[in-house]
Motif scaffolding. Structure first.
Motif, PDB file in Angstrom:
ATOM      1  N   ASN A   7     -26.711  52.094 -56.150  1.00 29.47           N
ATOM      2  CA  ASN A   7     -27.242  53.296 -55.177  1.00 29.47           C
ATOM      3  C   ASN A   7     -26.337  54.561 -54.780  1.00 29.47           C
ATOM      4  O   ASN A   7     -24.795  54.576 -54.531  1.00 29.47           O
ATOM      5  CB  ASN A   7     -26.770  52.349 -53.726  1.00 29.47           C
ATOM      6  N   GLU A   8     -26.349  55.260 -55.472  1.00 29.13           N
ATOM      7  CA  GLU A   8     -25.691  57.036 -55.729  1.00 29.13           C
ATOM      8  C   GLU A   8     -25.527  57.772 -54.338  1.00 29.13           C
ATOM      9  O   GLU A   8     -24.210  57.855 -53.795  1.00 29.13           O
ATOM     10  CB  GLU A   8     -25.951  57.675 -56.610  1.00 29.13           C
ATOM     11  N   ASP A   9     -25.800  57.666 -53.369  1.00 27.53           N
ATOM     12  CA  ASP A   9     -25.589  57.795 -51.947  1.00 27.53           C
ATOM     13  C   ASP A   9     -25.154  57.536 -51.659  1.00 27.53           C
ATOM     14  O   ASP A   9     -24.287  58.046 -50.790  1.00 27.53           O
ATOM     15  CB  ASP A   9     -27.083  57.127 -50.731  1.00 27.53           C
ATOM     16  N   HIS A  10     -24.201  56.325 -51.885  1.00 26.20           N
ATOM     17  CA  HIS A  10     -22.758  55.645 -51.312  1.00 26.20           C
ATOM     18  C   HIS A  10     -22.234  56.322 -51.546  1.00 26.20           C
ATOM     19  O   HIS A  10     -21.347  56.565 -50.415  1.00 26.20           O
ATOM     20  CB  HIS A  10     -22.842  53.723 -52.336  1.00 26.20           C
ATOM     21  N   ILE A  11     -21.856  57.357 -52.501  1.00 28.14           N
ATOM     22  CA  ILE A  11     -20.322  58.067 -53.055  1.00 28.14           C
ATOM     23  C   ILE A  11     -21.018  59.277 -52.276  1.00 28.14           C
ATOM     24  O   ILE A  11     -20.164  60.047 -51.697  1.00 28.14           O
ATOM     25  CB  ILE A  11     -20.110  57.835 -54.328  1.00 28.14           C
ATOM     26  N   SER A  12     -22.265  59.950 -52.046  1.00 22.98           N
ATOM     27  CA  SER A  12     -23.057  60.677 -52.071  1.00 22.98           C
ATOM     28  C   SER A  12     -22.606  60.929 -50.033  1.00 22.98           C
ATOM     29  O   SER A  12     -22.097  61.835 -49.874  1.00 22.98           O
ATOM     30  CB  SER A  12     -23.967  61.020 -51.819  1.00 22.98           C
ATOM     31  N   ASP A  13     -23.075  59.753 -49.712  1.00 22.35           N
ATOM     32  CA  ASP A  13     -22.709  59.780 -47.988  1.00 22.35           C
ATOM     33  C   ASP A  13     -21.074  59.824 -47.643  1.00 22.35           C
ATOM     34  O   ASP A  13     -21.110  60.497 -46.896  1.00 22.35           O
ATOM     35  CB  ASP A  13     -23.277  58.695 -47.441  1.00 22.35           C
ATOM     36  N   TRP A  14     -20.341  58.739 -47.858  1.00 17.51           N
ATOM     37  CA  TRP A  14     -19.278  59.038 -47.960  1.00 17.51           C
ATOM     38  C   TRP A  14     -18.379  60.653 -47.918  1.00 17.51           C
ATOM     39  O   TRP A  14     -17.825  60.838 -47.178  1.00 17.51           O
ATOM     40  CB  TRP A  14     -18.421  58.037 -48.722  1.00 17.51           C
ATOM     41  N   LEU A  15     -19.585  61.246 -49.372  1.00 18.31           N
ATOM     42  CA  LEU A  15     -18.578  62.634 -49.286  1.00 18.31           C
ATOM     43  C   LEU A  15     -18.843  63.538 -48.098  1.00 18.31           C
ATOM     44  O   LEU A  15     -17.981  64.709 -47.783  1.00 18.31           O
ATOM     45  CB  LEU A  15     -18.901  63.172 -51.053  1.00 18.31           C
ATOM     46  N   ARG A  16     -20.467  63.299 -47.795  1.00 18.25           N
ATOM     47  CA  ARG A  16     -21.191  64.269 -46.937  1.00 18.25           C
ATOM     48  C   ARG A  16     -20.298  63.928 -45.724  1.00 18.25           C
ATOM     49  O   ARG A  16     -19.223  64.528 -44.712  1.00 18.25           O
ATOM     50  CB  ARG A  16     -21.954  63.660 -46.889  1.00 18.25           C
ATOM     51  N   PRO A  45      -8.380  62.716 -57.050  1.00 19.94           N
ATOM     52  CA  PRO A  45      -7.433  61.914 -55.840  1.00 19.94           C
ATOM     53  C   PRO A  45      -8.901  62.133 -54.238  1.00 19.94           C
ATOM     54  O   PRO A  45      -8.483  60.893 -53.502  1.00 19.94           O
ATOM     55  CB  PRO A  45      -6.785  62.633 -55.044  1.00 19.94           C
ATOM     56  N   MET A  46      -9.630  62.480 -53.985  1.00 23.13           N
ATOM     57  CA  MET A  46     -10.880  62.442 -53.263  1.00 23.13           C
ATOM     58  C   MET A  46     -11.983  61.166 -53.693  1.00 23.13           C
ATOM     59  O   MET A  46     -12.053  59.979 -52.702  1.00 23.13           O
ATOM     60  CB  MET A  46     -11.862  63.712 -53.434  1.00 23.13           C
ATOM     61  N   VAL A  47     -11.732  60.684 -55.308  1.00 23.20           N
ATOM     62  CA  VAL A  47     -12.753  59.752 -55.294  1.00 23.20           C
ATOM     63  C   VAL A  47     -11.624  58.423 -54.995  1.00 23.20           C
ATOM     64  O   VAL A  47     -12.425  57.211 -54.349  1.00 23.20           O
ATOM     65  CB  VAL A  47     -13.349  60.276 -56.332  1.00 23.20           C
ATOM     66  N   GLY A  48     -10.210  59.102 -55.168  1.00 21.15           N
ATOM     67  CA  GLY A  48      -9.384  57.469 -54.893  1.00 21.15           C
ATOM     68  C   GLY A  48      -9.467  57.501 -53.564  1.00 21.15           C
ATOM     69  O   GLY A  48      -9.885  55.887 -53.218  1.00 21.15           O
ATOM     70  N   ASN A  50     -17.392  63.034 -45.021  1.00 17.70           N
ATOM     71  CA  ASN A  50     -15.782  63.621 -45.634  1.00 17.70           C
ATOM     72  C   ASN A  50     -15.559  65.053 -45.888  1.00 17.70           C
ATOM     73  O   ASN A  50     -14.716  65.840 -45.693  1.00 17.70           O
ATOM     74  CB  ASN A  50     -14.867  62.509 -45.871  1.00 17.70           C
ATOM     75  N   GLN A  51     -16.912  65.649 -45.444  1.00 22.29           N
ATOM     76  CA  GLN A  51     -16.985  66.641 -45.427  1.00 22.29           C
ATOM     77  C   GLN A  51     -16.476  67.295 -46.736  1.00 22.29           C
ATOM     78  O   GLN A  51     -16.195  68.227 -46.732  1.00 22.29           O
ATOM     79  CB  GLN A  51     -16.085  67.429 -44.620  1.00 22.29           C
ATOM     80  N   VAL A  52     -16.877  67.098 -48.174  1.00 21.23           N
ATOM     81  CA  VAL A  52     -16.824  67.657 -49.250  1.00 21.23           C
ATOM     82  C   VAL A  52     -17.694  68.175 -49.169  1.00 21.23           C
ATOM     83  O   VAL A  52     -18.428  68.064 -48.980  1.00 21.23           O
ATOM     84  CB  VAL A  52     -16.554  66.576 -49.967  1.00 21.23           C
TER      85      VAL A  52
END
Ligand SMILES: Cc1cc2nc3c(=O)[nH]c(=O)nc-3n(C[C@H](O)[C@H](O)[C@H](O)COP(=O)(O)OP(=O)(O)OC[C@H]3O[C@@H](n4cnc5c(N)ncnc54)[C@H](O)[C@@H]3O)c2cc1C
Length: 335
Positions: free
Chosen positions: A71-80, A96-99, A82-84
């Motif tokens: 589920n690649e949306d798991h990280i994409s949603d988190w990044l969105r 560091p953001m991925v951390g 967190n306004q990346v």
């Protein structure tokens, strides 16, 4: 089911999510009781995604860094959330953001488990006894049904024994500390031209470095990093195929000389891999040359050893918890 995760870096985070996804395999009523051992202050990040300069980028696309490999949306949603900026498939974000993402993903998974705890200690030994895995720290001994090795592979080589030599930096991370060790006009030599070397150059640049920087390497090549995403669907080297080999799924009759149920023979894994390469149109010879460009390196090995090393170096097989939880102690490698 009591499971120990030895090491609490990104691999442990992925295993936790995969364990939750695989509850059905564990059997109804089975509770997840997970203990993570890690002495690090950068829990869940490991050294490579710990707080550092934003110049340290991931070398794979953001979507491929998901803690849920399905589920690649798991990280994409988190990044969105967190306004990346533009956190979609083809973006490279800072490590560091991925951390921070791994940290949140770990908390999310831990909250969904019946029992979870973190032991802030290094594991000093593991032994099997009476169908249990005994995990030792310097202070205490613990028992589990299963243990998963999530230790990473992080050691920077020091072939010239430069550790402690004034002016020499053996491990360049965190970059924020490394650049502090240089003055703006220093002449800097970087030994090697791989990913870490590129990180160091970018960190020096961002710190306003003005002195000459010389990169030295035997091959003189920069790494093939940040390539376009390769869309390739594995057909033979798959989790299902390995489970069939192990007799964990009864879709094919078991061979009389086959391995014990639940075990897979290396020879069969290698055959699967060759079938996959054949399907993808890659010849064995080309594969060897690509992975081991110096003929003298691989001539001494049998083809099966080389095939195995190739498989590991390509990380062809996505991690899947079904295998972790069916064995007692499973070594896992970094990507
Ligand atoms: C500079 C660099 C950049 C990278 N960039 C990327 C990238 O962009 N994308 C990518 O997919 N991969 C990248 N990698 C590969 C990277 O190694 C993996 O992605 C990832 O860090 C592996 O996670 P891990 O949890 O297996 O190991 P680690 O991150 O190394 O974590 C291992 C953990 O185990 C703990 N530990 C070690 N020994 C013990 C012990 N005895 N007892 C208890 N705990 C212990 C450590 O404290 C640590 O927290 C990069 C690697 C490097 C070196």
């Amino acid at each position: 089911m009591r499971i120990a995760l030895i090491g609490g870096g990104p691999t442990a985070v992925c295993v936790m999510h995969s364990l939750l996804r695989s509850r059905s395999v564990l059997g109804s009523g089975e509770q997840l009781d997970v203990t993570v051992f890690d002495p690090s202050t950068d829990l869940w990040c490991g050294p490579n995604y710990a707080p550092d300069l934003s110049e340290a980028l991931t070398n794979v696309h953001a979507a491929d860094m998901s803690a849920q490999h399905w589920n690649e949306d798991h990280i994409s949603d988190w990044l969105r959330k967190n306004q990346v900026a533009e956190p979609v498939g083809s973006t490279f974000v800072s490590r560091p953001m991925v951390g921070l993402y791994f940290r949140d993903a770990a908390c999310e998974a831990a909250n969904d488990m019946e029992h979870f705890r973190h032991v802030l200690s290094a594991v000093t030994s593991i032994r099997m006894e009476e169908n249990q895995v005994h995990v030792e720290t310097s202070a205490q001994s613990y028992s589990f049904d299963h243990a998963v090795m999530c230790l990473g592979t992080n050691t920077f080589a020091d072939p010239y024994q430069l550790q402690g030599v004034p002016g020499a930096v053996v491990s360049p991370y965190p970059l924020s500390k490394t650049v502090l060790q240089t003055r703006a006009t220093d002449r800097v030599a970087i030994v090697g031209t791989g990913l870490a070397a590129i990180d160091v150059v970018l960190a020096l640049k961002s710190s306003g470095h003005q002195g000459p920087i010389t990169m030295v390497s035997r091959g003189g090549l920069l790494p093939p990093v940040r390539r376009p995403r390769l869309e390739y669907q594995l057909r033979h080297f798959t989790v299902d195929a390995v489970e069939r080999l192990a007799g964990l799924e009864q879709r094919e009759p078991r061979r009389r000389d086959g391995p014990t149920r639940g075990h897979v023979q290396l020879r069969d894994m290698i055959n699967l891999m060759w079938r996959e390469f054949g399907e993808a149109g890659a010849s064995r010879d080309a594969r060897f040359r690509n992975c081991f460009p110096s003929a003298s390196v691989w001539k001494g090995f049998g083809t099966n050893s080389i095939a195995w090393m190739t498989a590991r170096s390509l990380s062809l097989w996505p991690s899947n918890p079904r295998h972790y939880i069916r064995r007692r102690v499973v070594p896992t490698g970094a990507g």
